[in-house]
Design an enzyme around this catalytic site. Structure first.
Site, PDB file in Angstrom:
ATOM      1  N   TYR A 117      52.420  48.770  52.171  1.00 16.47           N
ATOM      2  CA  TYR A 117      50.952  48.584  52.047  1.00 16.47           C
ATOM      3  C   TYR A 117      50.441  47.632  53.133  1.00 16.47           C
ATOM      4  O   TYR A 117      49.485  47.942  53.852  1.00 16.47           O
ATOM      5  CB  TYR A 117      50.628  48.032  50.651  1.00 16.47           C
ATOM      6  CG  TYR A 117      49.203  47.540  50.503  1.00 16.47           C
ATOM      7  CD1 TYR A 117      48.144  48.433  50.386  1.00 16.47           C
ATOM      8  CD2 TYR A 117      48.917  46.171  50.472  1.00 16.47           C
ATOM      9  CE1 TYR A 117      46.833  47.979  50.254  1.00 16.47           C
ATOM     10  CE2 TYR A 117      47.617  45.711  50.332  1.00 16.47           C
ATOM     11  CZ  TYR A 117      46.578  46.617  50.225  1.00 16.47           C
ATOM     12  OH  TYR A 117      45.288  46.172  50.098  1.00 16.47           O
ATOM     13  N   GLU A 123      47.456  40.540  52.438  1.00 18.53           N
ATOM     14  CA  GLU A 123      48.834  41.053  52.474  1.00 18.53           C
ATOM     15  C   GLU A 123      49.309  41.244  53.919  1.00 18.53           C
ATOM     16  O   GLU A 123      50.505  41.376  54.158  1.00 18.53           O
ATOM     17  CB  GLU A 123      48.937  42.376  51.713  1.00 18.53           C
ATOM     18  CG  GLU A 123      48.992  42.223  50.205  1.00 18.53           C
ATOM     19  CD  GLU A 123      50.291  41.572  49.712  1.00 18.53           C
ATOM     20  OE1 GLU A 123      51.366  42.054  50.064  1.00 18.53           O
ATOM     21  OE2 GLU A 123      50.203  40.576  48.988  1.00 18.53           O
ATOM     22  N   THR A 140      43.211  42.879  54.340  1.00 16.97           N
ATOM     23  CA  THR A 140      43.803  42.158  53.201  1.00 16.97           C
ATOM     24  C   THR A 140      44.694  41.001  53.622  1.00 16.97           C
ATOM     25  O   THR A 140      45.334  41.042  54.686  1.00 16.97           O
ATOM     26  CB  THR A 140      44.643  43.149  52.357  1.00 16.97           C
ATOM     27  OG1 THR A 140      45.432  42.400  51.406  1.00 16.97           O
ATOM     28  CG2 THR A 140      45.599  43.965  53.207  1.00 16.97           C
TER      29      THR A 140
HETATM   30  P1  NAP Z   1      41.353  49.991  43.718  1.00 17.28           P
HETATM   31  O1  NAP Z   1      40.696  49.549  42.453  1.00 17.28           O
HETATM   32  O2  NAP Z   1      42.816  50.331  43.693  1.00 17.28           O
HETATM   33  O3  NAP Z   1      40.533  51.248  44.265  1.00 17.28           O
HETATM   34  C1  NAP Z   1      41.061  52.073  45.270  1.00 17.28           C
HETATM   35  C2  NAP Z   1      40.146  53.266  45.427  1.00 17.28           C
HETATM   36  O4  NAP Z   1      40.675  54.109  46.476  1.00 17.28           O
HETATM   37  C3  NAP Z   1      40.005  54.150  44.177  1.00 17.28           C
HETATM   38  O5  NAP Z   1      38.642  54.482  44.018  1.00 17.28           O
HETATM   39  C4  NAP Z   1      40.806  55.391  44.550  1.00 17.28           C
HETATM   40  O6  NAP Z   1      40.349  56.590  43.941  1.00 17.28           O
HETATM   41  C5  NAP Z   1      40.541  55.463  46.054  1.00 17.28           C
HETATM   42  N1  NAP Z   1      41.494  56.316  46.757  1.00 17.28           N
HETATM   43  C6  NAP Z   1      42.851  56.239  46.753  1.00 17.28           C
HETATM   44  N2  NAP Z   1      43.375  57.226  47.519  1.00 17.28           N
HETATM   45  C7  NAP Z   1      42.331  57.931  48.002  1.00 17.28           C
HETATM   46  C8  NAP Z   1      42.223  59.073  48.867  1.00 17.28           C
HETATM   47  N3  NAP Z   1      43.291  59.689  49.358  1.00 17.28           N
HETATM   48  N4  NAP Z   1      40.988  59.516  49.173  1.00 17.28           N
HETATM   49  C9  NAP Z   1      39.877  58.927  48.662  1.00 17.28           C
HETATM   50  N5  NAP Z   1      39.909  57.859  47.843  1.00 17.28           N
HETATM   51  C10 NAP Z   1      41.125  57.368  47.522  1.00 17.28           C
HETATM   52  O7  NAP Z   1      41.167  48.884  44.865  1.00 17.28           O
HETATM   53  P2  NAP Z   1      40.169  47.619  44.902  1.00 17.28           P
HETATM   54  O8  NAP Z   1      40.823  46.474  44.241  1.00 17.28           O
HETATM   55  O9  NAP Z   1      38.812  48.054  44.492  1.00 17.28           O
HETATM   56  O10 NAP Z   1      40.199  47.305  46.468  1.00 17.28           O
HETATM   57  C11 NAP Z   1      39.287  47.921  47.362  1.00 17.28           C
HETATM   58  C12 NAP Z   1      39.880  47.897  48.757  1.00 17.28           C
HETATM   59  O11 NAP Z   1      40.112  46.544  49.159  1.00 17.28           O
HETATM   60  C13 NAP Z   1      41.218  48.594  48.902  1.00 17.28           C
HETATM   61  O12 NAP Z   1      41.276  49.173  50.179  1.00 17.28           O
HETATM   62  C14 NAP Z   1      42.238  47.473  48.804  1.00 17.28           C
HETATM   63  O13 NAP Z   1      43.423  47.816  49.468  1.00 17.28           O
HETATM   64  C15 NAP Z   1      41.484  46.354  49.484  1.00 17.28           C
HETATM   65  N6  NAP Z   1      41.788  44.989  49.061  1.00 17.28           N
HETATM   66  C16 NAP Z   1      41.778  44.669  47.740  1.00 17.28           C
HETATM   67  C17 NAP Z   1      42.006  43.360  47.358  1.00 17.28           C
HETATM   68  C18 NAP Z   1      41.960  42.941  45.911  1.00 17.28           C
HETATM   69  O14 NAP Z   1      42.448  41.856  45.594  1.00 17.28           O
HETATM   70  N7  NAP Z   1      41.349  43.731  45.036  1.00 17.28           N
HETATM   71  C19 NAP Z   1      42.252  42.374  48.345  1.00 17.28           C
HETATM   72  C20 NAP Z   1      42.236  42.758  49.673  1.00 17.28           C
HETATM   73  C21 NAP Z   1      41.986  44.064  50.042  1.00 17.28           C
HETATM   74  P3  NAP Z   1      40.732  56.992  42.421  1.00 17.28           P
HETATM   75  O15 NAP Z   1      39.815  56.150  41.575  1.00 17.28           O
HETATM   76  O16 NAP Z   1      40.458  58.435  42.381  1.00 17.28           O
HETATM   77  O17 NAP Z   1      42.178  56.620  42.241  1.00 17.28           O
HETATM   78  O1  F7E Z   2      50.720  41.179  42.140  1.00 19.36           O
HETATM   79  C1  F7E Z   2      53.689  39.623  40.693  1.00 19.36           C
HETATM   80  C2  F7E Z   2      53.851  40.465  41.943  1.00 19.36           C
HETATM   81  O2  F7E Z   2      50.016  43.560  41.973  1.00 19.36           O
HETATM   82  C3  F7E Z   2      50.535  39.783  42.242  1.00 19.36           C
HETATM   83  C4  F7E Z   2      46.187  44.093  45.618  1.00 19.36           C
HETATM   84  O3  F7E Z   2      44.825  44.113  45.248  1.00 19.36           O
HETATM   85  O4  F7E Z   2      46.084  41.770  46.233  1.00 19.36           O
HETATM   86  C5  F7E Z   2      46.744  42.697  45.404  1.00 19.36           C
HETATM   87  O5  F7E Z   2      48.133  42.719  45.682  1.00 19.36           O
HETATM   88  C6  F7E Z   2      51.876  39.087  42.061  1.00 19.36           C
HETATM   89  C7  F7E Z   2      53.002  39.649  42.924  1.00 19.36           C
HETATM   90  O6  F7E Z   2      48.689  41.930  43.400  1.00 19.36           O
HETATM   91  C8  F7E Z   2      54.039  41.732  37.775  1.00 19.36           C
HETATM   92  O7  F7E Z   2      55.222  40.584  42.304  1.00 19.36           O
HETATM   93  C9  F7E Z   2      54.831  39.848  38.462  1.00 19.36           C
HETATM   94  O8  F7E Z   2      53.758  38.567  43.421  1.00 19.36           O
HETATM   95  O9  F7E Z   2      48.546  41.767  40.977  1.00 19.36           O
HETATM   96  P1  F7E Z   2      49.453  42.186  42.042  1.00 19.36           P
HETATM   97  P2  F7E Z   2      49.181  41.786  44.923  1.00 19.36           P
HETATM   98  O10 F7E Z   2      50.526  42.360  45.125  1.00 19.36           O
HETATM   99  O11 F7E Z   2      48.989  40.355  45.303  1.00 19.36           O
HETATM  100  C10 F7E Z   2      46.193  42.022  47.643  1.00 19.36           C
HETATM  101  C11 F7E Z   2      45.417  40.964  48.381  1.00 19.36           C
HETATM  102  C12 F7E Z   2      45.829  43.411  47.995  1.00 19.36           C
HETATM  103  O12 F7E Z   2      45.321  43.667  49.088  1.00 19.36           O
HETATM  104  C13 F7E Z   2      46.316  44.492  47.087  1.00 19.36           C
HETATM  105  O13 F7E Z   2      45.563  45.683  47.278  1.00 19.36           O
HETATM  106  O14 F7E Z   2      52.298  39.266  40.705  1.00 19.36           O
HETATM  107  N1  F7E Z   2      53.993  40.295  39.430  1.00 19.36           N
HETATM  108  N2  F7E Z   2      54.887  40.711  37.453  1.00 19.36           N
HETATM  109  C14 F7E Z   2      53.475  41.464  39.027  1.00 19.36           C
HETATM  110  N3  F7E Z   2      52.588  42.289  39.612  1.00 19.36           N
HETATM  111  C15 F7E Z   2      52.238  43.404  38.942  1.00 19.36           C
HETATM  112  N4  F7E Z   2      51.334  44.241  39.500  1.00 19.36           N
HETATM  113  N5  F7E Z   2      52.775  43.720  37.721  1.00 19.36           N
HETATM  114  C16 F7E Z   2      53.679  42.928  37.094  1.00 19.36           C
HETATM  115  O15 F7E Z   2      54.145  43.208  35.990  1.00 19.36           O
END
Ligand code: NAP
Ligand code: F7E
Length: 333
Positions: free
Chosen positions: A155, A129, A127
């Site tokens: 994270y 992050e 990620t």
């Molecule tokens: P998500 O919607 O939060 O899905 C996370 C998944 O992980 C869910 O299916 C959850 O299961 C499962 N999980 C959590 N704890 C677990 C455990 N102990 N054992 C087995 N499964 C578990 O995340 P996403 O947005 O699809 O992202 C997919 C991956 O890419 C994640 O690793 C995330 O950190 C990474 N990522 C995401 C982004 C983004 O912008 N979306 C960017 C960079 C990297 P439940 O459904 O049962 O909760």
């Molecule tokens: O926050 C601000 C918050 O939670 C984005 C995950 O998929 O992308 C994701 O992480 C921004 C941050 O995503 C609220 O403080 C303001 O600055 O949507 P987010 P994230 O933290 O960027 C990365 C690449 C991953 O890997 C992660 O798994 O929005 N913010 N107000 C808020 N964020 C949330 N969630 N809720 C609020 O009310």
């Protein structure tokens, strides 16, 4: 069409749904890991994807991951499971380390111990992050595969361990293990706990008279937001490549949450969103990532990856989806 099989962890999450659709369309036999003895997402998932075999396992339980790998015997293993919410990771740091960090080691060990180091290709969901937004030393160019890491949350730190242990297993045991360093990607499958979907859902509710406002934290942070459907194609392309490697997937554009609000409210004809947005400190974080901008040049050059949906298209898609979803629900009730 292929005769390959794939195992997906995190299949009930956002990317899991998009990737399952892509792999089924490509002809894969798909297996997915579901956790919990009564996961509420399981029924909806099986209704949408009846072809997928679900296996009960948990990344916290190494023996269950080994069992899942043995049952699926996959050509490709996509590890998408994680505690993925940055704010939640501050409140649950040990669980985040165990799942998002150590859980990846369980996956890699399952491949190694079951003798699949030479046959199962592994994708790790790294990620943006991991960069943390501080060492933003090349403004305008964006972070790439050689940029410094400086994670700013439990994270991000757990994901950095996961990233390096994946690289270590590639170098130590010759596993075809690739890390996709993905910047934020969103869409209609995004959880409402993330800011983009929280906004698109709230905008839809406000426009339909179902809510008065939305409570948010800091609005100035900037993110490089793309569409999840484009990004899972990149994951798949990484595992089809001739060599294991690490790739950034991003749009190369960055926008603030305020800009997201501008566009989302404009979609329903509201020009000034300020009266509808209430600040709530509980949504701020102990340390914030100020700005993320990615440089996807390597993935474009080496994999031929292209994103198709731009920022405007992403916001429109999400708001339109949520308005239609809520209209459908109110017609049914
Ligand atoms: P998500 O919607 O939060 O899905 C996370 C998944 O992980 C869910 O299916 C959850 O299961 C499962 N999980 C959590 N704890 C677990 C455990 N102990 N054992 C087995 N499964 C578990 O995340 P996403 O947005 O699809 O992202 C997919 C991956 O890419 C994640 O690793 C995330 O950190 C990474 N990522 C995401 C982004 C983004 O912008 N979306 C960017 C960079 C990297 P439940 O459904 O049962 O909760
Ligand atoms: O926050 C601000 C918050 O939670 C984005 C995950 O998929 O992308 C994701 O992480 C921004 C941050 O995503 C609220 O403080 C303001 O600055 O949507 P987010 P994230 O933290 O960027 C990365 C690449 C991953 O890997 C992660 O798994 O929005 N913010 N107000 C808020 N964020 C949330 N969630 N809720 C609020 O009310």
């Amino acid at each position: 069409m292929t005769s390959k099989s794939a195992l997906i962890t995190g299949i009930t999450g956002q990317d899991g749904g998009h990737l399952t659709r892509l792999l089924l369309d490509e002809g894969y036999t798909v297996f997915g890991i579901v956790r919990g003895q009564s996961n509420p997402k399981r029924a909806a998932f099986s209704q949408e994807f009846p072809e997928v075999t679900l296996i009960e396992a948990d990344l916290l339980d190494a023996s269950s991951v080994i069992r899942a790998v043995d049952l699926a015997d996959p050509d490709e293993f996509y590890n998408l499971a994680a505690i993925s919410h940055v704010g939640y990771s501050f409140r649950n740091p040990v669980l985040t380390l165990d799942t998002t960090g150590k859980g990846v080691l369980h996956c890699l060990e399952a491949i190694r111990i079951t003798g699949r180091a030479e046959t199962t290709r592994f994708y790790q969901a790294s990620t943006s992050e991991m960069y943390g937004g501080l060492d933003y030393n090349r403004p305008g160019l964006g972070y790439d595969e050689d940029s410094l890491f400086h994670p700013r949350s439990p994270y991000g730190v757990a994901k950095l361990y996961a990233h390096w242990i994946t690289r270590n297993y590639r170098e130590s045991y010759g596993i075809f293990a690739s890390c996709g360093i993905l910047f934020n990607h969103e869409g209609e499958r995004r959880g409402v706990e993330f800011v983009t979907r929280k906004i698109s859902d709230a905008v839809a509710r406000i426009s339909l008279g179902l809510a008065d406002d939305v409570q948010l934290g800091d609005l100035w942070p900037k993110r490089d937001w793309g569409y999840a459907g484009d990004y899972v194609r990149g994951m798949w392309q990484m595992l089809q490549h001739s060599e294991p490697d690490d790739f950034v997937l991003a749009t190369g554009e960055t926008h603030s949450i305020e800009e997201f609000l501008d566009r989302a409210f404009a979609e329903v004809g509201i020009d000034d969103w300020h009266p509808y947005v209430v600040r709530n400190e509980s949504f701020t974080r102990p340390a914030e990532v100020d700005i993320l901008l990615g440089n996807p040049a390597k993935a474009e050059r080496v994999l031929g990856w292209r994103r198709e949906v731009d920022f405007e298209g992403l916001v429109r898609r999400m708001v339109t989806h949520d308005v239609e979803l809520l209209r459908g629900q109110s017609v049914r009730s």
